[in-house]
Design an enzyme around this catalytic site. Sequence first.
Site, PDB file in Angstrom:
ATOM      1  CG  ASP A 195      -8.960   2.434  -2.307  1.00  0.00           C
ATOM      2  OD1 ASP A 195      -8.339   1.894  -1.261  1.00  0.00           O
ATOM      3  OD2 ASP A 195      -8.531   2.159  -3.412  1.00  0.00           O
TER       4      ASP A 195
ATOM      5  CE  LYS B  54      -5.545   1.145  -3.675  1.00  0.00           C
ATOM      6  NZ  LYS B  54      -6.210   0.873  -4.768  1.00  0.00           N
TER       7      LYS B  54
END
Length: 810
Positions: free
Chosen positions: A674, A678
């Site tokens: 994740d 990002k």
Amino acid sequence: MKVLKFGGTSVGTAEALQQVKQIVEGREERLIVVVSALGGVTDQLLSAAAMAERGDVGYRNAYDTIVSRHRDLLRELFGTEAGMQLLEPLLSELKTRLDGVFTLKVLPEKTRGEIVSYGERMSARIVAALIEDARLYDALDFIRTVPQQDRNLLDTPETERRVREAFAGFGDGQDEAAVAIVPGFIARDSRTGEITNLGRGGSDYTASILAAALDAEALEIWTDVDGFMTADPRIIKTSYVIDTLSFAEAMELCNFGAKVVYAPALYPVYPKDIPVHIKNTFNPSARGTTIRRHNPDPRPVTGIASIGDIALITLSAPSMVGIVGIDSRLFGALSRRGISVFLVSQSSSETGIVFGVSNADAEAARLTVDEEFATEISHGAMRPATAEKDLAAVAVVGEGMKYSKGIAGKLFTILGRNGIGVLACAQGSSDYNISLVVEQRFLRKSLNVIHDSFFLSEYQELNLFICGIGTVGGQLIEQIRGQRERLMRERNLKLNIVGIARSTRGIFDREGVDLTDYRARLAEGIDLTPSRLRDEVIGMNIFNSVFVDCTASADIAGLYREFLDHGISVVTANKIAASSDYANYKELKATSLKRGVKFLFETNVGAGLPIINTINALTNSGDRIEKIEAVLSGTLNFIFNTISADIPFSKTVRMAQEQGFSEPDPRIDLSGKDVIRKLVILAREAGYQVEQSQVEAHLFVPDDFFTCSMEEFWAKLPSLDAKFEQERQRLEAEHKCWRFVAKMENGHYSVSLREIPMGHSFYVLEGSNNIILLTTERYHQHPMLIQGYGAGASVTAAGVFADIMSIANI
Ligand code: ADP
Ligand code: ASP
Ligand code: MG
């Protein structure tokens, strides 16, 4: 004296007729009241006649329907035997005519004219019987027509003479009746005396002819809407009543399909400047619209109207310069065939003429052109004509247009941005009409787009498709529901949710999905696969639409390109697309740029925190991002802030998931995936070309935790607790804490669990907060710092909402 005309709906039911009675009897002045047939009866008469002609006995049922409609009305209005008898002679005449057609299986024009005349003849009788102090006049005595090609035109001098004669005593005290009732629409041929009519919608014309011939003070058209509206209210829900229109504007709009007034009805009253008022029988106190010679408040765009089912005929020649009298030959030939042309566009180099006719006339028009120019075509000086069918024409009308620049430019831009191509364009016969031709399937969308852009005084609309109703999607819908009224009131913005979808079901409604119990209705919605979802969204073809992705699905992310390509903006909380292959990310950005729509994903990083917007603002203004250091995982931060002597590592993971801080599968957070996504998104937005595989990951959970099943994962997780506790105690003693840090510097990208000493700006970072330090050319010595809630459904939903709002502001 005034002339009032009541349309089919106004005389269609007993309640409506009681309204008419009140309106008319409440007036002091003398009135001439023109009436249409009861709503729908003209169509029924024509279809009964057509059935009888082709030998279909169904005409008897059609006749019976007409009879019972009128008898029921008489019973409701009068209830007496005499009242019931009022129409019997006319009804039996009508039956004789229809039976005659059925026997002979022919329907001459004369007979069709007779049959269709019964609608107005009957309704006028009813109104004359209902209204006090009324006298019935027979329009067949004074409205005269002359035939021209396949239509009947008004015989103006003869009609005027006869009207003046018929109403000679009316209004000067000789005729006692206060109200004259006149059937609209019907007429007689000047020469043969046969019954004819003024064309569909012709009752307006009858009323206008009377008003002009008798120098009435005003003509009032009483109908079923509050006035002449900015667009057809059946298509444009946000249309609204125009207070004042000039005759010229009204003519342009009526000629272009605004059926609220029959276009020819404006001709007789115009030269005498007799004002026309459009009023609503069902809401008489509404101000309505006044049509006058001059519009005191000319606007660049007053209204829009459209005609569907048209075709464009194109005539082209390498050079038309040498061909003599091309226009007069062309239009002469078409007019001899009775083909009407309502739009012409000619290129200044004289190499082509494009004109619009109805779909039905397309073939005849093409053949007529080829015949007329057969010689030129055979010499190769001209090419055979082509016909393109299933198109629609839109007219944008406003007297102020000639004083304001750039209307045409704006029109093309907004249509283009919505994926609508303009096939032909003509600055109308006047300076205040621009007509455009688009594909028929884009008509509704075109009208909506144009209306939305030129009538901002009311409100702007955004049409949203929301995909995913989990924590973020669910919150978003609630937030929109809570804010909607305020946005409408304060921002003139209407947020319309036109579709809601979850993994396998969807509900769609172009008028707006009712949000009160959408979850229950979604359970019974249509079955969806991603491709079906794509077809539904694109197929609805709605203007100003935004696809909002609140899922974490790769399949849904795979639909963005097509949405953008079809002029649909995409707002997404789903990180998959922006962090996918660089080429795909670039293509999505390029498509949105090309189509003039938005692709926004602010919530991909830091939930509602303005991180991407800030990076964009910096780079757009010429700054360069040199370094990014950030704690970007609300989940991991929550985990490392929660871990304590009492709460072991495994429990913190469970809590993060239960409280909605983690991805549905928490391993996406634990694996650093994740955060990698990002970091990649931020770096790309900062202008760097990077793939996920270039990011070095230093993880804190062994690899085999990521390859096993979910159950095994949860089962194995506590085995890590002891080691974490031991390390935690060490850090505590050293006044340090864990932060999972993402970093970009000098072309090097990494994510790693770092030990942060007290005093570092990452040290104090509560709960699931995120922090980001941007070192740029301008923010060099002291990096820019953005900090705050970086996860959670409501802040993420709010971030999505903010992206949606930024689309409304373009
Ligand atoms: P009537 O039977 O009273 O003559 P019509 O049906 O002929 O009524 O005309 C009124 C209808 O025209 C309205 O109900 C509306 O649906 C339609 N219409 C189309 N364009 C417009 C417009 N620009 N403004 C108002 N009404 C319009
Ligand atoms: N009854 C006719 C029609 O339906 C005329 C009118 O309503 O104005 O066209
Ligand atoms: Mg009408």
